[in-house]
Motif scaffolding. Structure first.
Motif, PDB file in Angstrom:
ATOM      1  N   THR A  34       0.835  -1.200   0.000  1.00 50.48           N
ATOM      2  CA  THR A  34       0.000   0.000   0.000  1.00 50.48           C
ATOM      3  C   THR A  34       0.868   1.249   0.000  1.00 50.48           C
ATOM      4  N   ILE A  35       1.897   1.237   0.816  1.00 50.97           N
ATOM      5  CA  ILE A  35       2.815   2.378   0.868  1.00 50.97           C
ATOM      6  C   ILE A  35       3.469   2.580  -0.498  1.00 50.97           C
ATOM      7  N   ALA A  36       3.940   1.481  -1.110  1.00 49.63           N
ATOM      8  CA  ALA A  36       4.565   1.584  -2.436  1.00 49.63           C
ATOM      9  C   ALA A  36       3.566   2.070  -3.481  1.00 49.63           C
ATOM     10  N   HIS A  37       2.329   1.548  -3.450  1.00 47.31           N
ATOM     11  CA  HIS A  37       1.276   1.925  -4.396  1.00 47.31           C
ATOM     12  C   HIS A  37       0.978   3.425  -4.320  1.00 47.31           C
ATOM     13  N   GLU A  38       0.756   3.911  -3.097  1.00 47.52           N
ATOM     14  CA  GLU A  38       0.412   5.330  -2.926  1.00 47.52           C
ATOM     15  C   GLU A  38       1.594   6.238  -3.230  1.00 47.52           C
ATOM     16  N   LEU A  39       2.798   5.794  -2.893  1.00 49.63           N
ATOM     17  CA  LEU A  39       3.988   6.601  -3.219  1.00 49.63           C
ATOM     18  C   LEU A  39       4.196   6.694  -4.729  1.00 49.63           C
ATOM     19  N   CYS A  40       3.843   5.642  -5.465  1.00 46.62           N
ATOM     20  CA  CYS A  40       3.911   5.717  -6.938  1.00 46.62           C
ATOM     21  C   CYS A  40       2.996   6.830  -7.448  1.00 46.62           C
ATOM     22  N   HIS A  41       1.748   6.839  -6.967  1.00 46.27           N
ATOM     23  CA  HIS A  41       0.823   7.915  -7.366  1.00 46.27           C
ATOM     24  C   HIS A  41       1.415   9.282  -7.007  1.00 46.27           C
ATOM     25  N   TYR A  42       1.881   9.401  -5.780  1.00 43.47           N
ATOM     26  CA  TYR A  42       2.379  10.681  -5.273  1.00 43.47           C
ATOM     27  C   TYR A  42       3.575  11.170  -6.093  1.00 43.47           C
ATOM     28  N   LEU A  43       4.565  10.298  -6.303  1.00 47.78           N
ATOM     29  CA  LEU A  43       5.789  10.711  -7.006  1.00 47.78           C
ATOM     30  C   LEU A  43       5.544  11.004  -8.480  1.00 47.78           C
ATOM     31  N   VAL A  44       4.741  10.171  -9.141  1.00 49.78           N
ATOM     32  CA  VAL A  44       4.432  10.434 -10.555  1.00 49.78           C
ATOM     33  C   VAL A  44       3.620  11.725 -10.665  1.00 49.78           C
ATOM     34  N   ASN A  49       3.364  17.376 -12.392  1.00 48.11           N
ATOM     35  CA  ASN A  49       2.654  18.596 -12.011  1.00 48.11           C
ATOM     36  C   ASN A  49       1.163  18.376 -11.731  1.00 48.11           C
ATOM     37  N   ALA A  50       0.826  17.221 -11.146  1.00 50.76           N
ATOM     38  CA  ALA A  50      -0.565  16.987 -10.749  1.00 50.76           C
ATOM     39  C   ALA A  50      -0.840  17.587  -9.369  1.00 50.76           C
ATOM     40  N   CYS A  51       0.174  18.114  -8.736  1.00 51.09           N
ATOM     41  CA  CYS A  51       0.079  18.801  -7.440  1.00 51.09           C
ATOM     42  C   CYS A  51      -0.568  17.943  -6.346  1.00 51.09           C
ATOM     43  N   PHE A  73      -5.066  15.108  -5.371  1.00 44.81           N
ATOM     44  CA  PHE A  73      -4.389  16.000  -6.319  1.00 44.81           C
ATOM     45  C   PHE A  73      -5.279  17.211  -6.601  1.00 44.81           C
ATOM     46  N   THR A  74      -4.655  18.336  -6.899  1.00 47.83           N
ATOM     47  CA  THR A  74      -5.424  19.534  -7.250  1.00 47.83           C
ATOM     48  C   THR A  74      -5.284  19.929  -8.712  1.00 47.83           C
ATOM     49  N   HIS A  75      -4.414  19.258  -9.462  1.00 46.03           N
ATOM     50  CA  HIS A  75      -4.161  19.694 -10.836  1.00 46.03           C
ATOM     51  C   HIS A  75      -4.079  18.502 -11.796  1.00 46.03           C
ATOM     52  N   LEU A  76      -5.084  17.626 -11.765  1.00 46.65           N
ATOM     53  CA  LEU A  76      -5.110  16.531 -12.738  1.00 46.65           C
ATOM     54  C   LEU A  76      -5.618  17.078 -14.063  1.00 46.65           C
TER      55      LEU A  76
END
Length: 153
Positions: A34-44, A49-51, A73-76
């Motif tokens: 779960t940590i790896a999954h969410e960090l992938c979203h966060y880092l990508v 620039n998805a903020c 995210f605020t900028h998808l």
């Protein structure tokens, strides 16, 4: 080459997770994934620039269901939603690397567990697909770019 015994463990592990709904027990077992999954979203999202504004790495009960993690995210936009939503797929090559480096004994058991958790967590959720296909242009560009890269290599 990956260990075939690990592959058997991984298949049984993933099948067991899908077959039974163990609630909090599964969320604890899958916590590294779960940590790896969410960090992938966060880092990508950060790179494209998805903020990202919110990062939840611990399971939270939401009504009758358990949400394993979340990134807000605020900028998808059309150019970053597809890759941000499908970011957990990046865990597949990582799981392959883990499989290749498995050794023997207790180390092998730990690596098989990590491989299984990473593969289980590489599967995008329903919400991930909604984010990825929010804009038509993004998935089309992602598909065309992937196809062009595969043809070129």
């Amino acid at each position: 080459m990956p260990n075939s015994n690990n592959l058997i463990f991984v298949v049984i592990f993933l099948f067991g997770l899908k077959l039974f709904d163990w609630g909090i027990a599964v969320s604890i077992i899958l916590l590294p994934g779960t940590i790896a999954h969410e960090l992938c979203h966060y880092l990508v999202g950060l790179l494209l620039n998805a903020c990202p504004t919110k990062l939840v790495l611990w399971p939270v009960r939401s009504g009758n269901r358990l949400v394993l993690g979340e990134v807000g995210f605020t900028h998808l936009t059309w150019y970053n939603a597809a890759m941000t939503g499908m970011a957990p797929l990046l865990l597949i090559p990582l799981a392959w690397q883990v499989a290749r480096s498995a050794g023997t004994g207790w180390h092998n058991i730990g690596m098989a567990y990590l491989e299984a958790v990473l593969l289980a967590s590489a599967i995008p959720s329903g919400t991930d697909f909604k984010v990825a296909f929010r804009f038509t242009a993004g998935p089309v560009l992602l598909f065309v770019g992937t196809f062009a890269w595969l043809v070129h290599h």
